[in-house]
Design a protein around this motif. Structure first.
Motif, PDB file in Angstrom:
ATOM      1  N   UNK A   1       4.463   8.895   2.756  1.00  0.00           N
ATOM      2  CA  UNK A   1       5.149   7.787   3.439  1.00  0.00           C
ATOM      3  C   UNK A   1       4.305   6.499   3.438  1.00  0.00           C
ATOM      4  N   UNK A   2       2.982   6.640   3.562  1.00  0.00           N
ATOM      5  CA  UNK A   2       2.100   5.468   3.503  1.00  0.00           C
ATOM      6  C   UNK A   2       2.159   4.841   2.116  1.00  0.00           C
ATOM      7  N   UNK A   3       2.114   5.690   1.079  1.00  0.00           N
ATOM      8  CA  UNK A   3       2.128   5.172  -0.286  1.00  0.00           C
ATOM      9  C   UNK A   3       3.440   4.467  -0.604  1.00  0.00           C
ATOM     10  N   UNK A   4       4.539   4.980  -0.056  1.00  0.00           N
ATOM     11  CA  UNK A   4       5.833   4.319  -0.255  1.00  0.00           C
ATOM     12  C   UNK A   4       5.805   2.918   0.362  1.00  0.00           C
ATOM     13  N   UNK A   5       5.257   2.795   1.580  1.00  0.00           N
ATOM     14  CA  UNK A   5       5.162   1.479   2.225  1.00  0.00           C
ATOM     15  C   UNK A   5       4.180   0.569   1.475  1.00  0.00           C
ATOM     16  N   UNK A   6       3.099   1.148   0.970  1.00  0.00           N
ATOM     17  CA  UNK A   6       2.131   0.357   0.199  1.00  0.00           C
ATOM     18  C   UNK A   6       2.796  -0.184  -1.061  1.00  0.00           C
ATOM     19  N   UNK A   7       3.521   0.669  -1.764  1.00  0.00           N
ATOM     20  CA  UNK A   7       4.189   0.222  -2.994  1.00  0.00           C
ATOM     21  C   UNK A   7       5.202  -0.889  -2.680  1.00  0.00           C
ATOM     22  N   UNK A   8       5.871  -0.784  -1.539  1.00  0.00           N
ATOM     23  CA  UNK A   8       6.818  -1.823  -1.134  1.00  0.00           C
ATOM     24  C   UNK A   8       6.094  -3.135  -0.823  1.00  0.00           C
ATOM     25  N   UNK A   9       4.946  -3.066  -0.157  1.00  0.00           N
ATOM     26  CA  UNK A   9       4.152  -4.271   0.158  1.00  0.00           C
ATOM     27  C   UNK A   9       3.529  -4.853  -1.109  1.00  0.00           C
ATOM     28  N   UNK A  10       3.296  -4.017  -2.105  1.00  0.00           N
ATOM     29  CA  UNK A  10       2.801  -4.401  -3.427  1.00  0.00           C
ATOM     30  C   UNK A  10       1.556  -5.295  -3.408  1.00  0.00           C
ATOM     31  N   UNK A  11       0.477  -4.841  -2.757  1.00  0.00           N
ATOM     32  CA  UNK A  11      -0.760  -5.640  -2.802  1.00  0.00           C
ATOM     33  C   UNK A  11      -1.368  -5.594  -4.199  1.00  0.00           C
ATOM     34  N   UNK A  12      -2.154  -6.602  -4.527  1.00  0.00           N
ATOM     35  CA  UNK A  12      -2.888  -6.568  -5.790  1.00  0.00           C
ATOM     36  C   UNK A  12      -3.910  -5.438  -5.773  1.00  0.00           C
ATOM     37  N   UNK A  13      -4.527  -5.236  -4.602  1.00  0.00           N
ATOM     38  CA  UNK A  13      -5.566  -4.217  -4.429  1.00  0.00           C
ATOM     39  C   UNK A  13      -5.286  -3.443  -3.155  1.00  0.00           C
ATOM     40  N   UNK A  14      -5.434  -2.116  -3.236  1.00  0.00           N
ATOM     41  CA  UNK A  14      -5.407  -1.273  -2.044  1.00  0.00           C
ATOM     42  C   UNK A  14      -6.828  -0.796  -1.797  1.00  0.00           C
ATOM     43  N   UNK A  15      -7.331  -1.042  -0.602  1.00  0.00           N
ATOM     44  CA  UNK A  15      -8.643  -0.550  -0.197  1.00  0.00           C
ATOM     45  C   UNK A  15      -8.403   0.672   0.678  1.00  0.00           C
ATOM     46  N   UNK A  16      -8.990   1.797   0.293  1.00  0.00           N
ATOM     47  CA  UNK A  16      -8.841   3.023   1.071  1.00  0.00           C
ATOM     48  C   UNK A  16     -10.203   3.443   1.595  1.00  0.00           C
ATOM     49  N   UNK A  17     -10.214   3.961   2.804  1.00  0.00           N
ATOM     50  CA  UNK A  17     -11.462   4.407   3.412  1.00  0.00           C
ATOM     51  C   UNK A  17     -11.170   5.668   4.218  1.00  0.00           C
ATOM     52  N   UNK A  18     -11.572   6.796   3.671  1.00  0.00           N
ATOM     53  CA  UNK A  18     -11.340   8.091   4.313  1.00  0.00           C
ATOM     54  C   UNK A  18     -12.667   8.792   4.544  1.00  0.00           C
ATOM     55  N   UNK A  19     -12.667   9.707   5.493  1.00  0.00           N
ATOM     56  CA  UNK A  19     -13.904  10.411   5.838  1.00  0.00           C
ATOM     57  C   UNK A  19     -14.133  11.652   5.002  1.00  0.00           C
TER      58      UNK A  19
END
Length: 190
Positions: free
Chosen positions: A68-86
């Protein structure tokens, strides 16, 4: 010596500003104060440079389905996605699930955490053409990195991988605490 959140995050910001040069950025991070701090540092560096943050969400711990996050990210269509996971598992699930959704498209993916820089993760199909921040890599020319590489080779008979440095942080933290306390007495160190 141990690094600070700002030290590492500034390097990620420099990479974004000087190499990728996005107009828009999305941020997907685990819940927690450390992640918010790093994203705030990035925002402080990116927004004055005219880079718009078009997506920001924190993922609750234990979330198994990131689609669901990736679907919203694709809709927002940023040039860059920064991810930070533990956890490394979060990166494996990221690359498996984004592949199921058809890949990143034109979005460039940047991991801001050393947890993603393992060969196992980087071999995932969804990790192709993504960027991963590591705390150390073989062949760095500054004295601390050279000493780490030499000492590791002597002890283990092999060169360390990028995430081996990450696992030394607990040791470095203990050493720093002992130096600050001026003793190795557990009560004083605590």
């Amino acid at each position: 010596p141990p690094y600070s959140q700002k030290d590492m995050t500034d390097k990620v910001a420099d990479f974004l500003l000087n190499v990728l040069q996005p107009s828009t950025v999305g941020m997907l991070v685990d819940e927690g104060e450390g992640y918010e701090e790093r994203m705030d540092i990035l925002k402080e560096r990116l927004e004055p440079a005219g880079i718009e943050i078009v997506f920001y969400e924190e993922v609750p711990h234990g979330t198994k389905d990131l689609s669901p996050y990736f679907t919203r990210i694709k809709y927002a269509n940023p040039d860059v996605l920064i991810a930070d996971h533990s956890a490394q598992e979060n990166y494996m699930q990221t690359f498996r699930q984004i592949e199921e959704l058809g890949g990143w498209g034109d979005i460039k993916y940047v991991s801001a955490s050393p947890a993603s820089g393992t060969p196992y993760i980087l071999k995932a199909r969804g990790a192709k053409d993504t960027y991963h921040w590591v705390l150390w890599t073989p062949g760095l020319s500054y004295p601390g990195a050279e000493m780490f590489e030499q000492d590791f080779m002597e002890k283990h008979g092999r060169l360390p991988g990028p995430t081996d440095a990450f696992f030394y942080f607990t040791l470095w933290t203990a050493i720093e605490a002992i130096e600050l306390a001026g003793t190795d007495d557990p009560a004083d160190v605590a």
